[in-house]
Design an enzyme around this catalytic site. Structure first.
Site, mmCIF file in Angstrom:
data_model
loop_
_atom_site.group_PDB
_atom_site.id
_atom_site.type_symbol
_atom_site.label_atom_id
_atom_site.label_comp_id
_atom_site.label_asym_id
_atom_site.label_seq_id
_atom_site.Cartn_x
_atom_site.Cartn_y
_atom_site.Cartn_z
ATOM 1 C CE1 TYR A 19 76.519 -44.562 -4.440
ATOM 2 C CE2 TYR A 19 79.073 -44.305 -4.068
ATOM 3 C CZ TYR A 19 78.041 -45.284 -4.221
ATOM 4 O OH TYR A 19 78.095 -46.520 -4.249
ATOM 5 C CE LYS A 73 79.160 -45.408 -7.869
ATOM 6 N NZ LYS A 73 79.101 -46.610 -7.007
ATOM 7 C CD GLU A 116 76.074 -54.681 -8.766
ATOM 8 O OE1 GLU A 116 77.060 -54.153 -9.229
ATOM 9 O OE2 GLU A 116 74.900 -54.226 -8.309
ATOM 10 C CG LEU A 141 76.970 -49.091 -10.700
ATOM 11 C CD1 LEU A 141 75.671 -48.134 -10.543
ATOM 12 C CD2 LEU A 141 78.011 -48.983 -9.696
HETATM 13 N N1 PDD Z 1 81.131 -48.737 -5.662
HETATM 14 N N2 PDD Z 1 78.409 -52.361 -8.078
HETATM 15 C C1 PDD Z 1 78.309 -51.826 -7.121
HETATM 16 C C2 PDD Z 1 77.065 -52.015 -6.406
HETATM 17 C C3 PDD Z 1 78.895 -50.627 -6.704
HETATM 18 O O1 PDD Z 1 78.767 -49.773 -5.492
HETATM 19 C C4 PDD Z 1 80.192 -50.211 -7.427
HETATM 20 C C5 PDD Z 1 81.205 -49.010 -7.005
HETATM 21 C C6 PDD Z 1 80.479 -51.072 -8.541
HETATM 22 C C7 PDD Z 1 81.784 -50.833 -9.393
HETATM 23 O O2 PDD Z 1 81.595 -49.555 -10.108
HETATM 24 P P1 PDD Z 1 82.938 -48.510 -10.753
HETATM 25 O O3 PDD Z 1 83.790 -49.889 -11.295
HETATM 26 O O4 PDD Z 1 82.490 -47.548 -11.424
HETATM 27 O O5 PDD Z 1 83.423 -48.125 -9.222
HETATM 28 C C8 PDD Z 1 79.678 -52.167 -8.929
HETATM 29 C C9 PDD Z 1 81.909 -47.555 -5.181
HETATM 30 C C10 PDD Z 1 83.448 -47.872 -5.470
HETATM 31 C C11 PDD Z 1 81.719 -47.423 -3.881
HETATM 32 O O6 PDD Z 1 80.473 -47.331 -3.319
HETATM 33 O O7 PDD Z 1 82.528 -47.179 -2.805
#
Ligand code: PDD
Length: 287
Positions: A33, A151, A183, A207
């Site tokens: 996703y 992801k 993270e 991620l």
């Molecule tokens: N989550 N680390 C994890 C485990 C994440 O699920 C996410 C993003 C990030 C940040 O990635 P980005 O800056 O590309 O949004 C880091 C999304 C927002 C979610 O699951 O809703």
């Protein structure tokens, strides 16, 4: 008002959208996703999200069902049809729905990926009460699988982590491995010590956040020193400031870690400045 969503080539009201019970996303979390922010009705870092989507799909050997321009068209249609000003678009691609449940991947000639997109409005994305106050985090063991750089839609442990945080009176959890922070449950984690921004280096342990890449670029451009290295929970608890980044939170200050207050227990000046810069620059570059 019912939303218009996108499922496998069709725009339709959310109540009429369906996916097969044999879909491997549903049965096996066999899907990936992306979450892209919508600001002023425009998309933040669209190309970054599509590049990461391609990488996630490649790692799982799922064919990308659409070209960049087709993806862009669907994103823009959904923003327009739902009148989204501030919020996000959720996009999911799964390996599809073969007739039976089977661990073996189905033949991609006969089973094509399932594609679902929908919007979520969030009027307090910019004027976020949480960002004004800062959030509290707890730390928990990172027991996720070893390919966190992909992801995938396997989000049970991150959900459990957020529930553990709420139960403990906090807002979110940071995940730790060998005493070091990997993270956040759904965001990348940072501390600031003596004016230096410290965040774990990229690897399969985390991620590769699209917001992370942008924020680190803006920080360096603003002459804020960045160290991409691991940090321990003890180091984090004695940091001057901390924050997390993600598409849905931008830069979100952290004011407490495992009950230890950082600085004055208020969002720190560098985190707030980075949030401002991020919003300003992303707005300018939105498509
Ligand atoms: N989550 N680390 C994890 C485990 C994440 O699920 C996410 C993003 C990030 C940040 O990635 P980005 O800056 O590309 O949004 C880091 C999304 C927002 C979610 O699951 O809703």
């Amino acid at each position: 008002m019912s939303r218009i969503v996108y499922v496998n080539g069709t725009y339709l009201p959310e109540g009429e959208a369906t996916v097969s019970i044999f879909d491997r996303g549903f049965l096996m979390a066999d899907g990936v996703y992306e979450v892209t922010t919508v600001l002023d009705g425009k998309l933040i870092d669209f190309d970054g999200h599509l590049t990461r989507l391609q990488r996630s799909l490649d790692e799982l050997d799922i064919a990308n069902p659409m070209s960049r321009d087709e993806w862009l068209e669907v994103h823009r249609q959904l923003v327009a049809q739902n009148g989204v000003d501030q919020g996000m678009i959720y996009l999911q691609v799964t390996r599809g729905a073969p007739g039976d449940r089977d661990f073996i991947f189905p033949d991609p000639e006969t089973t094509t990926p399932t594609v679902v997109l929908f919007t979520q409005s969030n009027p307090t994305l910019i004027d976020s009460p949480k960002a004004a106050k800062g959030i509290k985090v707890i730390t928990i063991d990172d027991i996720r699988w070893g390919r966190r750089d992909i992801k995938t839609v396997q989000l049970l442990y991150p959900s459990m982590g957020k529930m553990m945080a709420i139960k403990a009176g906090a807002d979110d959890a940071w995940l730790t491995q060998d005493g070091e922070v990997t993270e956040g449950t759904s965001n990348n984690a940072y501390i600031i010590k003596n004016g230096r921004i410290i965040t774990r280096a990229l690897s399969n342990d985390i991620l590769h956040g699209i917001t992370r890449a942008a924020v680190l670029r803006f920080a360096r451009e603003a002459q804020m020193p960045v160290e991409e290295r691991s940090f321990t929970v003890d180091e984090a608890k004695t940091a001057d400031e901390a924050f997390v980044t993600s598409a849905s939170t931008f830069v979100m200050p952290v004011v407490e870690i495992d009950g230890a207050r950082l600085g004055e227990g208020k969002p720190g000046p560098m985190a707030l400045r980075l949030r401002e810069i991020y919003i300003e620059e992303s707005r300018k570059a939105a498509v």
